[in-house]
Design an enzyme around this catalytic site. Sequence first.
Site, short mmCIF file in Angstrom:
data_model
loop_
_atom_site.label_atom_id
_atom_site.label_comp_id
_atom_site.label_asym_id
_atom_site.label_seq_id
_atom_site.Cartn_x
_atom_site.Cartn_y
_atom_site.Cartn_z
N LYS A 1 -70.06 -25.45 52.27
CA LYS A 1 -69.62 -24.18 52.85
C LYS A 1 -70.77 -23.18 52.82
CE LYS A 1 -64.75 -24.80 51.59
NZ LYS A 1 -63.59 -24.25 50.85
N GLU B 1 -85.59 -35.75 35.82
CA GLU B 1 -84.60 -36.00 36.88
C GLU B 1 -83.49 -34.96 36.75
OE1 GLU B 1 -81.90 -39.41 39.07
OE2 GLU B 1 -83.69 -39.95 37.93
N GLU C 1 -77.75 -33.68 33.36
CA GLU C 1 -76.50 -33.93 34.09
C GLU C 1 -75.36 -33.29 33.31
OE1 GLU C 1 -73.91 -34.36 36.49
OE2 GLU C 1 -75.61 -35.57 37.19
N THR D 1 -79.07 -45.59 45.30
CA THR D 1 -78.01 -45.30 44.34
C THR D 1 -76.63 -45.60 44.93
OG1 THR D 1 -77.81 -43.02 45.11
CG2 THR D 1 -79.42 -43.46 43.36
N ARG D 2 -75.63 -45.58 44.09
CA ARG D 2 -74.26 -45.78 44.56
C ARG D 2 -73.90 -44.73 45.60
NH1 ARG D 2 -70.28 -44.67 41.43
NH2 ARG D 2 -71.52 -43.22 40.19
N TYR D 3 -74.33 -43.50 45.36
CA TYR D 3 -74.01 -42.45 46.31
C TYR D 3 -74.67 -42.72 47.65
CZ TYR D 3 -73.34 -38.00 48.57
OH TYR D 3 -72.97 -37.04 49.47
N GLU D 4 -75.91 -43.17 47.64
CA GLU D 4 -76.59 -43.46 48.91
C GLU D 4 -75.90 -44.59 49.65
OE1 GLU D 4 -80.99 -43.21 49.78
OE2 GLU D 4 -80.75 -45.39 49.52
N ASP E 1 -76.66 -27.86 31.84
CA ASP E 1 -77.28 -27.14 32.93
C ASP E 1 -78.81 -27.25 32.84
OD1 ASP E 1 -78.21 -25.11 34.70
OD2 ASP E 1 -76.37 -23.94 34.39
N ASP F 1 -75.59 -31.88 44.77
CA ASP F 1 -74.35 -31.35 45.33
C ASP F 1 -74.69 -30.54 46.58
OD1 ASP F 1 -71.95 -29.95 45.86
OD2 ASP F 1 -71.39 -30.03 43.75
#
EC number: 2.1.1.33
Length: 241
Positions: free
Chosen positions: A154, A76, A101, A219-222, A128, A150
């Site tokens: 821009k 992941e 992560e 997920t929380r982000y979703e 990384d 992420d």
Amino acid sequence: MSDDDAPESLRGAADGPAWRNFYGRRSGKTLRPSQKVYLSEDLGRLRPEGITREENPERRPLDLGALFGGRPVWLEIGFGGGEHMVHMAARNPGIGLIGCEPFVNGVAMLLGKIRAAGVENLLVHPGDVRDLFDVLPEASVSKAFLNYPDPWPKKRHHRRRFVTQGYLGPLARVLAPGATFRVATDIPDYVRQTLEEVPQAGFDLVSESGEAWEDWLSTRYEQKALREGRVPHYMTFRRQG
């Protein structure tokens, strides 16, 4: 929390060669006392040695058989708060799962979830993913996940996105022929770039849909994206060969 406040096992963990730039945050809000305990007590045993350039300047391949006892290896990339990673590990006890992560707070959140779930088939690289790609054996990974990466919205930053050849080429090298690569995002332009770039790296598109995978954990982000009116998109690719 500054990098200087991070545990020794995290400081410099994502450092690579001098020419390898890293973009993005490494730390955010001050860690809770319990999270500091997770980092100090649990990260050492869950973090494989030999990934960073400091530990392994010769870039010798990891011995995945020793790490996971010959089980299939999943990866992941950018596990966020770790809920999807722990869910997959618990659902699939016969595999070994490595998560990458660089964000300290996300690592601490994952470690707390690992304690709560009692899963034992996880390893963590707090840095990384390119450093891990360096030392993973060729064709050694059978499934990879990229969930809500992420977006770098821009245009001048699009080259920093994971779905560029600088990341996808090394990913393709470590994925076995026929391996699955799953991508979830709520950013339409990220969908566009993913569909353009991933096939160029040696992958076939299997599916793209607004409907989540059967084994998906939102997920929380979703959930935040849904509350804000953004639409998730799920893409599945298969490594050629």
